[in-house]
Structure formats: C-alpha cells, structure tokens
Design a protein around this motif. Sequence first.
Motif, mmCIF file in Angstrom:
data_model
loop_
_atom_site.group_PDB
_atom_site.id
_atom_site.type_symbol
_atom_site.label_atom_id
_atom_site.label_comp_id
_atom_site.label_asym_id
_atom_site.label_seq_id
_atom_site.Cartn_x
_atom_site.Cartn_y
_atom_site.Cartn_z
ATOM 1 N N ASP A 1 0.850 -1.189 0.000
ATOM 2 C CA ASP A 1 0.000 0.000 0.000
ATOM 3 C C ASP A 1 0.886 1.239 0.000
ATOM 4 O OD1 ASP A 1 -2.478 -1.370 0.131
ATOM 5 O OD2 ASP A 1 -2.205 -1.691 2.282
ATOM 6 N N ALA A 2 0.615 2.173 -0.912
ATOM 7 C CA ALA A 2 1.373 3.415 -0.953
ATOM 8 C C ALA A 2 0.941 4.323 0.194
ATOM 9 C CB ALA A 2 1.155 4.124 -2.286
ATOM 10 N N ASP A 3 1.872 5.151 0.670
ATOM 11 C CA ASP A 3 1.558 6.063 1.778
ATOM 12 C C ASP A 3 0.439 7.025 1.409
ATOM 13 O OD1 ASP A 3 3.537 4.861 3.262
ATOM 14 O OD2 ASP A 3 5.074 6.340 2.715
ATOM 15 N N GLU A 4 0.413 7.456 0.132
ATOM 16 C CA GLU A 4 -0.601 8.423 -0.292
ATOM 17 C C GLU A 4 -1.909 7.741 -0.686
ATOM 18 O OE1 GLU A 4 2.143 7.594 -1.850
ATOM 19 O OE2 GLU A 4 3.416 9.326 -2.354
ATOM 20 N N GLY A 5 -1.985 6.426 -0.548
ATOM 21 C CA GLY A 5 -3.138 5.680 -1.021
ATOM 22 C C GLY A 5 -2.829 5.042 -2.357
ATOM 23 N N GLY A 6 -3.589 4.038 -2.720
ATOM 24 C CA GLY A 6 -3.339 3.329 -3.965
ATOM 25 C C GLY A 6 -2.343 2.209 -3.776
ATOM 26 N N ALA A 7 -2.021 1.567 -4.875
ATOM 27 C CA ALA A 7 -1.101 0.434 -4.835
ATOM 28 C C ALA A 7 0.323 0.891 -5.106
ATOM 29 C CB ALA A 7 -1.519 -0.623 -5.859
ATOM 30 N N LEU A 8 1.254 0.199 -4.508
ATOM 31 C CA LEU A 8 2.679 0.428 -4.722
ATOM 32 C C LEU A 8 3.292 -0.878 -5.178
ATOM 33 C CD1 LEU A 8 5.505 1.676 -4.472
ATOM 34 C CD2 LEU A 8 5.392 1.251 -2.008
ATOM 35 N N LEU A 9 3.821 -0.885 -6.402
ATOM 36 C CA LEU A 9 4.540 -2.046 -6.917
ATOM 37 C C LEU A 9 6.020 -1.725 -6.893
ATOM 38 C CD1 LEU A 9 1.584 -2.198 -8.418
ATOM 39 C CD2 LEU A 9 2.711 -4.067 -9.624
ATOM 40 N N ARG A 10 6.758 -2.550 -6.188
ATOM 41 C CA ARG A 10 8.184 -2.306 -5.977
ATOM 42 C C ARG A 10 8.996 -3.456 -6.570
ATOM 43 N NH1 ARG A 10 7.978 -2.064 -1.002
ATOM 44 N NH2 ARG A 10 7.949 0.194 -0.661
ATOM 45 N N ILE A 11 9.974 -3.092 -7.394
ATOM 46 C CA ILE A 11 10.884 -4.072 -7.996
ATOM 47 C C ILE A 11 12.294 -3.799 -7.504
ATOM 48 C CG2 ILE A 11 11.971 -4.813 -10.151
ATOM 49 C CD1 ILE A 11 9.384 -4.311 -11.558
ATOM 50 N N TRP A 12 12.952 -4.838 -7.049
ATOM 51 C CA TRP A 12 14.374 -4.732 -6.714
ATOM 52 C C TRP A 12 15.158 -5.599 -7.691
ATOM 53 C CZ3 TRP A 12 17.846 -8.600 -5.155
ATOM 54 C CH2 TRP A 12 19.116 -8.132 -4.793
ATOM 55 N N VAL A 13 16.188 -5.010 -8.306
ATOM 56 C CA VAL A 13 17.030 -5.714 -9.270
ATOM 57 C C VAL A 13 18.470 -5.624 -8.792
ATOM 58 C CG1 VAL A 13 17.743 -5.904 -11.671
ATOM 59 C CG2 VAL A 13 15.455 -5.074 -11.142
ATOM 60 N N PRO A 14 19.170 -6.756 -8.668
ATOM 61 C CA PRO A 14 20.567 -6.706 -8.221
ATOM 62 C C PRO A 14 21.474 -6.191 -9.334
ATOM 63 C CG PRO A 14 19.973 -8.947 -8.783
ATOM 64 C CD PRO A 14 18.710 -8.122 -8.892
ATOM 65 N N VAL A 15 22.684 -5.805 -8.954
ATOM 66 C CA VAL A 15 23.652 -5.280 -9.923
ATOM 67 C C VAL A 15 24.030 -6.356 -10.947
ATOM 68 C CG1 VAL A 15 25.955 -4.332 -10.236
ATOM 69 C CG2 VAL A 15 24.555 -3.580 -8.310
ATOM 70 N N ASN A 16 24.296 -7.579 -10.466
ATOM 71 C CA ASN A 16 24.647 -8.694 -11.356
ATOM 72 C C ASN A 16 25.863 -8.392 -12.223
ATOM 73 O OD1 ASN A 16 22.696 -10.565 -10.597
ATOM 74 N ND2 ASN A 16 21.167 -9.725 -11.978
ATOM 75 N N GLU A 17 26.790 -7.644 -11.711
ATOM 76 C CA GLU A 17 27.971 -7.323 -12.504
ATOM 77 C C GLU A 17 28.772 -8.581 -12.805
ATOM 78 O OE1 GLU A 17 31.276 -3.795 -12.462
ATOM 79 O OE2 GLU A 17 31.035 -4.935 -10.617
ATOM 80 N N PRO A 18 29.181 -8.795 -14.055
ATOM 81 C CA PRO A 18 29.950 -9.995 -14.379
ATOM 82 C C PRO A 18 31.230 -10.076 -13.566
ATOM 83 C CG PRO A 18 29.187 -8.893 -16.384
ATOM 84 C CD PRO A 18 28.891 -7.962 -15.232
ATOM 85 N N ASP A 19 31.613 -11.291 -13.237
ATOM 86 C CA ASP A 19 32.821 -11.489 -12.435
ATOM 87 C C ASP A 19 34.051 -10.907 -13.123
ATOM 88 O OD1 ASP A 19 31.307 -12.799 -10.574
ATOM 89 O OD2 ASP A 19 31.762 -14.803 -11.343
ATOM 90 N N ALA A 20 34.061 -10.937 -14.461
ATOM 91 C CA ALA A 20 35.225 -10.444 -15.193
ATOM 92 C C ALA A 20 35.428 -8.949 -14.991
ATOM 93 C CB ALA A 20 35.097 -10.744 -16.686
ATOM 94 N N LEU A 21 34.338 -8.221 -14.633
ATOM 95 C CA LEU A 21 34.433 -6.776 -14.462
ATOM 96 C C LEU A 21 34.531 -6.381 -12.994
ATOM 97 C CD1 LEU A 21 31.775 -5.590 -17.064
ATOM 98 C CD2 LEU A 21 34.238 -5.775 -17.354
ATOM 99 N N THR A 22 34.347 -7.336 -12.096
ATOM 100 C CA THR A 22 34.389 -7.019 -10.671
ATOM 101 C C THR A 22 35.829 -6.855 -10.228
ATOM 102 O OG1 THR A 22 32.377 -8.286 -10.328
ATOM 103 C CG2 THR A 22 33.692 -7.783 -8.389
ATOM 104 N N ASP A 23 36.081 -5.766 -9.518
ATOM 105 C CA ASP A 23 37.443 -5.496 -9.037
ATOM 106 C C ASP A 23 37.782 -6.465 -7.916
ATOM 107 O OD1 ASP A 23 39.122 -2.542 -7.706
ATOM 108 O OD2 ASP A 23 39.884 -4.471 -8.426
#
Length: 342
Positions: free
Chosen positions: A320-342
């Motif tokens: 539920d959104a604070d102002e009323g109505g529906a709140l759809l929330r998506i979380w997406v991880p970074v998923n950075e390739p291992d080859a690019l990870t420091d």
Amino acid sequence: MDLDDFPDGVVIAGADGVVEYVNERIERMARAAPGEMLGMHLSDAMPFDDLNGNSWYDSTRPYDGLNIRNRLSEQSWYSPRGSEYLVTARLVRDRPGGAVVRVVASVRNAKVRNQRDRERSDLVATVAHELRSPLTGIKGFTSTLLSKWDRFSEEQRQFMLETVDSDADRLSRLITELLDAARIDAGRLTLRRGPVKLDEVARSVLRSVSAGGDPFALESRGEPYLVWGDADRMTQVVTNLVENALRHGHGLRRVVVEHLPDAGGAVLEIHDQGPGIPEEMRQRVFSRFWRAGPGAGSGLGMYIVRGIVEQHGGRIDIDDADEGGALLRIWVPVNEPDALTD
C-alpha cells in the motif's frame, strides 16, 4: 527403507497371490484396520476396475501373460467407492522369463493429476478464446472488403483496414506473451545481458506512454549506476507496470527509481491512484490469465513481469502506498559480471 514413509500405497503379494505386506498409506486408502489386508488374495486387496466394470486383476493378469513382462504400466482404475487411482506394479521373477514370485503394486490418488489436466484444459480454452477474438475481427473485415469493396466509401475502407491492423497487432502481442509465458514455465527465458541504467529505461517508457503530451516526472534517488541485465526485457517490465497503473490504477501518482549500493541493486517503484490491491489478492495478481475489472488484457502481463524480474535475480512486491493506492516495488541486483568485478 521404511515403506510406511512412502507417499503412495504399496501392496506386496507372494508367488501364490497372497498379500504379504501393505504400508500404512494403502490401509488408509482402503479404510482398513491395521493388518486386515494381510493374507488376502491380491484380487481382493486391490478390487479396482475400469469404467466398463473390468477388474484390474483379471485385466492385467500379473501372474500370467507374457513371461517377459517385468512391470505393469500406470493406468487409471476405480475403487468400489468410485474414487480414481493410478495403479502400477513390478513383477519380480525367479529368473528371466521365469515365474512371477512377487508382485509389488503401487497405488496413488489421481486427484492431483486430474487437477493438472483440468488446468491444462482451461489453459487451452483460454488461449483459444484469446486468439479467436482478434482473428474473428480480421477475418470478418477482410472477407467483407474482398466481397463488397465497391460498396464502401474511402473513409469506410480506411476504418476497416485500420481495425484489421489493430487486431493484427493485438494478435501479435498475444502470441508474443504466450511464447514468453511458455519460456518462463520451461525455464528457458534467455536474457541478453548488458549494462542498464534503470532510470533511463523508466524515463524512456514514461515519454512513450505520454503520447506526445507532457511526460510523467521521474523521481531518481541516489547516485545512478549500472545494473547488468536485458535492457529490452526491463523496458517490457516497466512498460507493463506503467500501463497497468494507467489502465487499472486510475492513473500514475509517482514513479521512483532509487539506487541502493548497500543493498547491491536498484529499486523501481510504481505508485498509482487507485483503491489499492487487497492483501489476499496480491499473489494472485501474478497468476497466469488472472484478470480483474473492465478492459483487462490477456492476463499474462504480471506473470511475465515476475518471470523476467526473477530471471534477473530480483523480486517484485505489492504494498500500500503512503498516499493511497497500490505500490509495486521491484528490486534488481547489480549482477555485474565477475570479469568486471574489481
């Protein structure tokens, strides 16, 4: 292994057809007292028949027939009370081609399989209906134009051709959604991963749905950074959510993209101005062919959205959104390739 822990009913009979062992599951199925079935003949312990009244024992002849048989294929049989069961058996012989010295029969309830069969039938019926609707319009208008072209004015022809074009687009979208849903079911949804800026994807979608008017504002929080995913698929996700908010949520209230380095990803929030979604309905929204209210589409959109998000390793929630109505929330991880990870 203790066969009392086995989920199916098990009956074991010796060379003379007398029952030597039954597990607790088959006793519950038969509503028999403990030990009551021991010493029975196999034909009495398993009094199943088919819809024509042919008994399981007489039809399968586990101790006779071809001497190369080692098992009886699973088939549907009915108990005297009319319940349907799936019965299979293993025929243990004293030597290859020899006499049967033991019959090990397995019995399971057919309710789950019947439920799945009904779901498949409902799916086929729903798909057929969804495909037939635009196809009927296309066929009707094209047939009318071909047979009565000279009777219509230029404006009428233009209208009919525009309708055919619109129905063809609708049919194409539906087929694409069906294919995406099938890929998700089979675990074969592929992603062409690359760097994606979620805020830029959201802005592009908002410009597109504004239809040339003032684009909806996007709230961007935190320092923008890249997540690794399929830009086309993420555009599909955002487009579906925004269009749902406009069509079913009485309009957009806010669209927020927040970058959360500590959480290892980015969050997209869609706030609408509708009455919200009851808590008991929130998981059902992601079911195949779930639709609510007038103007509902194929019912596959949210199912595909969740499939794409989960394929990225993310998650989607409804609140539920604070102002009323529906709140759809998506979380997406970074998923950075291992080859690019420091």
